[in-house]
Motif scaffolding. Structure first.
Motif, PDB file in Angstrom:
ATOM      1  N   ARG A 190       0.863  -1.186   0.000  1.00 46.30           N
ATOM      2  CA  ARG A 190       0.000   0.000   0.000  1.00 46.30           C
ATOM      3  C   ARG A 190       0.891   1.224   0.000  1.00 46.30           C
ATOM      4  O   ARG A 190       1.481   1.582   1.016  1.00 46.30           O
ATOM      5  CB  ARG A 190      -0.895  -0.022   1.242  1.00 46.30           C
ATOM      6  CG  ARG A 190      -1.848   1.145   1.358  1.00 46.30           C
ATOM      7  CD  ARG A 190      -2.787   0.942   2.541  1.00 46.30           C
ATOM      8  NE  ARG A 190      -3.655   2.083   2.748  1.00 46.30           N
ATOM      9  CZ  ARG A 190      -3.315   3.151   3.478  1.00 46.30           C
ATOM     10  NH1 ARG A 190      -2.141   3.213   4.072  1.00 46.30           N
ATOM     11  NH2 ARG A 190      -4.157   4.147   3.609  1.00 46.30           N
ATOM     12  N   LYS A 199       0.862   5.073  -1.238  1.00 41.31           N
ATOM     13  CA  LYS A 199       0.044   6.147  -1.788  1.00 41.31           C
ATOM     14  C   LYS A 199       0.880   7.217  -2.487  1.00 41.31           C
ATOM     15  O   LYS A 199       0.363   7.991  -3.275  1.00 41.31           O
ATOM     16  CB  LYS A 199      -0.806   6.788  -0.681  1.00 41.31           C
ATOM     17  CG  LYS A 199      -1.820   5.821  -0.060  1.00 41.31           C
ATOM     18  CD  LYS A 199      -2.924   5.455  -1.050  1.00 41.31           C
ATOM     19  CE  LYS A 199      -3.941   4.496  -0.461  1.00 41.31           C
ATOM     20  NZ  LYS A 199      -4.839   3.934  -1.455  1.00 41.31           N
ATOM     21  N   ASN A 236      -2.278  -2.367  -3.549  1.00 41.29           N
ATOM     22  CA  ASN A 236      -3.379  -1.482  -3.194  1.00 41.29           C
ATOM     23  C   ASN A 236      -3.658  -0.514  -4.343  1.00 41.29           C
ATOM     24  O   ASN A 236      -2.737   0.177  -4.802  1.00 41.29           O
ATOM     25  CB  ASN A 236      -3.014  -0.717  -1.909  1.00 41.29           C
ATOM     26  CG  ASN A 236      -4.144   0.169  -1.443  1.00 41.29           C
ATOM     27  OD1 ASN A 236      -4.485   1.160  -2.089  1.00 41.29           O
ATOM     28  ND2 ASN A 236      -4.741  -0.190  -0.344  1.00 41.29           N
ATOM     29  N   ASP A 237      -4.891  -0.509  -4.830  1.00 42.68           N
ATOM     30  CA  ASP A 237      -5.394   0.493  -5.758  1.00 42.68           C
ATOM     31  C   ASP A 237      -4.823   0.421  -7.186  1.00 42.68           C
ATOM     32  O   ASP A 237      -5.563   0.560  -8.152  1.00 42.68           O
ATOM     33  CB  ASP A 237      -5.146   1.897  -5.147  1.00 42.68           C
ATOM     34  CG  ASP A 237      -5.795   3.005  -5.938  1.00 42.68           C
ATOM     35  OD1 ASP A 237      -6.589   2.698  -6.825  1.00 42.68           O
ATOM     36  OD2 ASP A 237      -5.507   4.188  -5.656  1.00 42.68           O
ATOM     37  N   ARG A 238      -3.523   0.215  -7.334  1.00 43.22           N
ATOM     38  CA  ARG A 238      -2.859   0.417  -8.625  1.00 43.22           C
ATOM     39  C   ARG A 238      -2.919  -0.845  -9.502  1.00 43.22           C
ATOM     40  O   ARG A 238      -1.999  -1.683  -9.495  1.00 43.22           O
ATOM     41  CB  ARG A 238      -1.415   0.849  -8.392  1.00 43.22           C
ATOM     42  CG  ARG A 238      -1.267   2.209  -7.722  1.00 43.22           C
ATOM     43  CD  ARG A 238      -1.592   3.351  -8.684  1.00 43.22           C
ATOM     44  NE  ARG A 238      -0.714   3.326  -9.845  1.00 43.22           N
ATOM     45  CZ  ARG A 238       0.427   3.994  -9.944  1.00 43.22           C
ATOM     46  NH1 ARG A 238       0.831   4.765  -8.958  1.00 43.22           N
ATOM     47  NH2 ARG A 238       1.156   3.913 -11.032  1.00 43.22           N
ATOM     48  N   VAL A 254      -8.940  -2.754  -3.559  1.00 39.18           N
ATOM     49  CA  VAL A 254      -9.448  -1.409  -3.860  1.00 39.18           C
ATOM     50  C   VAL A 254     -10.360  -0.891  -2.756  1.00 39.18           C
ATOM     51  O   VAL A 254     -11.016  -1.665  -2.068  1.00 39.18           O
ATOM     52  CB  VAL A 254     -10.238  -1.371  -5.203  1.00 39.18           C
ATOM     53  CG1 VAL A 254      -9.310  -1.359  -6.383  1.00 39.18           C
ATOM     54  CG2 VAL A 254     -11.255  -2.491  -5.302  1.00 39.18           C
ATOM     55  N   GLY A 255     -10.366   0.425  -2.621  1.00 39.53           N
ATOM     56  CA  GLY A 255     -11.264   1.093  -1.682  1.00 39.53           C
ATOM     57  C   GLY A 255     -12.501   1.587  -2.405  1.00 39.53           C
ATOM     58  O   GLY A 255     -12.611   1.448  -3.629  1.00 39.53           O
ATOM     59  N   SER A 258     -13.383   4.534  -3.180  1.00 45.42           N
ATOM     60  CA  SER A 258     -13.236   5.591  -4.186  1.00 45.42           C
ATOM     61  C   SER A 258     -12.220   5.218  -5.259  1.00 45.42           C
ATOM     62  O   SER A 258     -11.896   6.029  -6.127  1.00 45.42           O
ATOM     63  CB  SER A 258     -12.855   6.907  -3.508  1.00 45.42           C
ATOM     64  OG  SER A 258     -11.767   6.679  -2.656  1.00 45.42           O
ATOM     65  N   ASP A 259     -11.723   3.987  -5.207  1.00 44.78           N
ATOM     66  CA  ASP A 259     -10.817   3.521  -6.269  1.00 44.78           C
ATOM     67  C   ASP A 259     -11.649   2.944  -7.424  1.00 44.78           C
ATOM     68  O   ASP A 259     -12.860   3.028  -7.415  1.00 44.78           O
ATOM     69  CB  ASP A 259      -9.885   2.421  -5.725  1.00 44.78           C
ATOM     70  CG  ASP A 259      -9.002   2.932  -4.598  1.00 44.78           C
ATOM     71  OD1 ASP A 259      -8.735   4.143  -4.567  1.00 44.78           O
ATOM     72  OD2 ASP A 259      -8.597   2.124  -3.745  1.00 44.78           O
TER      73      ASP A 259
END
Ligand SMILES: Nc1ncnc2c1ncn2[C@@H]1O[C@H](COP(=O)(O)OP(=O)(O)O)[C@@H](O)[C@H]1O
Ligand SMILES: Cc1ncc(COP(=O)(O)O)c(N)n1
Ligand SMILES: [Mg+2]
Length: 553
Positions: A371, A373, A401-403, A417-418, A420-421
């Motif tokens: 993770r 950011k 995380n996310d990417r 993912v969260g 808002s992702d």
């Protein structure tokens, strides 16, 4: 023990793709075995080691336009990685305008085709499409009694979407009285469900639920009433009934004219997933997601001048991620001790990301998430690639995380993912079916959506306040329990969890809760390996108490 000189090394010709796989398939037999016994042993071992390729047989009509029928079935199964054989019941002259002609295949010859395939080719699942006459249904039922298969998927094709008749109304009783009782699932569309129920009006999702329940009474184990043609619906809603529970499966409706063959494709994908061993509801969800993705990728294809065009089943071949090697298969128990990295904490303690990841794995972490950011993309890919090597070595899944781009670049095992992702269903479309997807959820509705979107697990929190997410609202143990109880996916708890309070979390013993995710409790410590070991032993103790029924608080 036999010395190596008394062994012969006998390579067997078995399906294998890489030199390493081929080596692992070499078989050692003692020299003392007689040549006959040796031959028998080798053929027995060869049988046992043979890679069984999942096999669907479609019994359906040919669509000269290539969008539906046999042609759709073969492409759909191929796209799902499954072998597909075909028994052709009729040849249709068809295009994007409609059906210009139908030429039924004689029943005796359908029987001959069924016999050829079923007697020889180890079919796992039979899927039916156009069965033009009651005689064909009878021939099929008789063949299935002689050659039972693991599952039967019946798509009761009656009228094409263009409105042309594909089977005579006299097949209705054949379906209801003979074939449905043998079926694991039947998948009527609105018109077919209505015809099966004597013309019942189907205008709403609750009408579809009633219809699913009524059709279930004809004997199939499961019913899926498809709502592709539900007017005024902004979603594409199908209703699934397993004899106990009715599930509304919502997908987004793709705005396209290219929906010819959606029903055939859906049923074939269900059959394909079942042949790979998926449970029924998972197979249906995977099939629905496939259709939606295929429609999405094909929405602007232009073929033919009629009102309904075909779509591209093999869209995945154009998508490079599908060429990468599959990652580790997700097991819910992987969530037990979930380590989430933080490079800020690593620099505070003067260690590299790879050292940190290695330390938590040695301490007993069961899954790792990178993770980051703020890391620059190139550094992130390089770091992730190096961490992947370590994780592969220890057979621990690594998620990003996310990417999604970073996950693809380093062939990570998945993405978390969260809210808002990127939406999980888009991540699934990009990563393919074999990768692990997790979604952060605080509410029951978010957990339900994550399940619909094809996620593998949810991360639920923040359970307690945490310094890694400053403005994050906490849901507390009560909020966690509520989401866990309602979730159809396994859950990992996150937020402010460490050695001091992990027992409160896992000790709830609540359904679906599989573990805890931790950041600072491991990464903001001097000895990461030692801290991970301590946390692991706390978790193991709580787990054994929970399974003995002792509540630990
Ligand atoms: N425009 C669309 N967008 C997304 N999914 C669709 C669309 N049209 C149909 N589907 C889905 O395709 C599958 C087949 O449904 P349907 O078209 O009703 O069956 P049939 O082709 O037998 O008439 C269902 O899962 C349905 O929800
Ligand atoms: C040979 C044949 N079989 C089935 C269908 C149904 O098509 P759809 O999946 O669009 O309902 C079709 N049009 N042609
Ligand atoms: Mg359709």
């Amino acid at each position: 023990m036999a010395s190596s000189s008394s062994l012969i090394l006998q390579p067997l010709i078995l399906p294998s793709t890489t030199p390493r796989a081929a080596f692992s398939r070499l078989v050692f037999l003692p020299r003392s075995l007689s040549p006959r016994l040796r031959a028998v042993s080798l053929s027995t071992i060869a049988m046992a080691l043979r890679t069984k390729f999942p096999h669907v047989l479609t019994v359906a009509g040919s669509d000269s336009g290539g969008g539906a029928g046999i042609q759709a079935d073969i492409k759909a199964c191929g796209a799902m990685g499954v072998y597909c054989s075909s028994v052709i019941t009729a040849v249709t002259a068809q295009n994007t305008v409609g059906v210009q002609g139908v030429h039924p295949v004689p029943e005796a010859f359908i029987e001959e085709q069924l016999n050829s395939v079923l007697s020889d080719m180890e079919v796992d699942v039979v899927k039916t499409g156009m069965l033009p006459s009651p005689g064909v249904i009878k021939v099929l039922c008789d063949s299935l009694k002689r050659f039972p298969v693991k599952a039967l998927v019946v798509d009761p094709v009656m009228v094409s979407t263009s409105g042309d008749t594909l089977s005579s109304p006299s097949t209705l009783s054949g379906y209801r009285d003979d074939l449905f009782g043998m079926a694991d699932i039947v998948t009527p569309n609105l018109k077919e469900a209505s015809a099966l129920l004597g013309g019942m009006q189907l205008q709403t999702v609750s009408d579809m639920s009633l219809a699913a329940k009524s059709i279930h009474k004809f004997g199939p184990k499961n019913v899926l009433v498809k709502g592709g043609d539900l007017s005024g619906s902004s979603d594409a809603v199908d209703v699934f009934f397993d004899g106990e529970t009715c599930y509304e499966l919502h997908g987004s409706r793709v705005q396209t004219r290219n929906t010819h063959g959606t029903g055939c494709t859906l049923a074939s994908c269900i059959a394909a997933e079942l042949s790979k061993g998926s449970p029924m509801l998972e197979a249906v969800k995977a099939a629905k997601a496939f259709v939606e993705n295929a429609l999405h990728y094909s929405k602007s294809i232009e073929l033919g001048s009629g009102p309904q065009g075909p779509f591209d089943h093999l869209f995945r071949l154009k998508s490079p991620p599908y060429n990468v090697a599959p990652g580790l298969k997700f097991q819910p128990d992987d969530l037990f001790l979930y380590a989430v990295t933080d490079s800020g904490m690593n620099s505070k303690w003067g260690r590299s990301m790879t050292d940190a990841v290695e330390a938590v794995i040695k301490g007993g972490a069961t899954i790792v998430q990178l993770r980051e950011k703020h890391m620059e993309t190139r550094e992130f890919v390089e770091t992730a690639t190096a961490c992947m090597e370590i994780c592969r070595l220890h057979k621990i899944p690594l998620l990003i995380n996310d990417r999604v781009d970073v996950a693809l670049a380093c062939n990570a095992d998945g993405v978390h993912v969260g809210q808002s992702d990127m939406q999980a269903r888009t991540v699934r479309a990009l990563l393919g079916p074999g990768k692990i997807i997790g979604v952060s959820c605080k509410t029951i509705a978010q957990a339900e959506q994550a399940w619909m979107d094809g996620a593998d697990y949810i991360g639920c929190g923040g359970v307690f306040p945490t310094s890694t997410k400053k403005d994050n609202t906490t849901i507390g143990l009560e909020g966690l329990k509520e989401v866990c109880l309602a979730s159809k996916l396994p859950v990992v708890a996150i937020g402010g969890i460490g050695i001091g309070n992990a027992n409160l979390v896992l000790g709830t013993g609540v359904k679906n809760l599989k573990g805890v995710a931790v950041v600072s409790a491991l990464f903001d410590r001097e000895s990461m390996e030692g801290e991970t070991k301590k946390l692991r032993s706390v978790l193991e103790r709580v787990l054994s108490n929970v399974s003995e029924g002792t509540v630990v608080l």
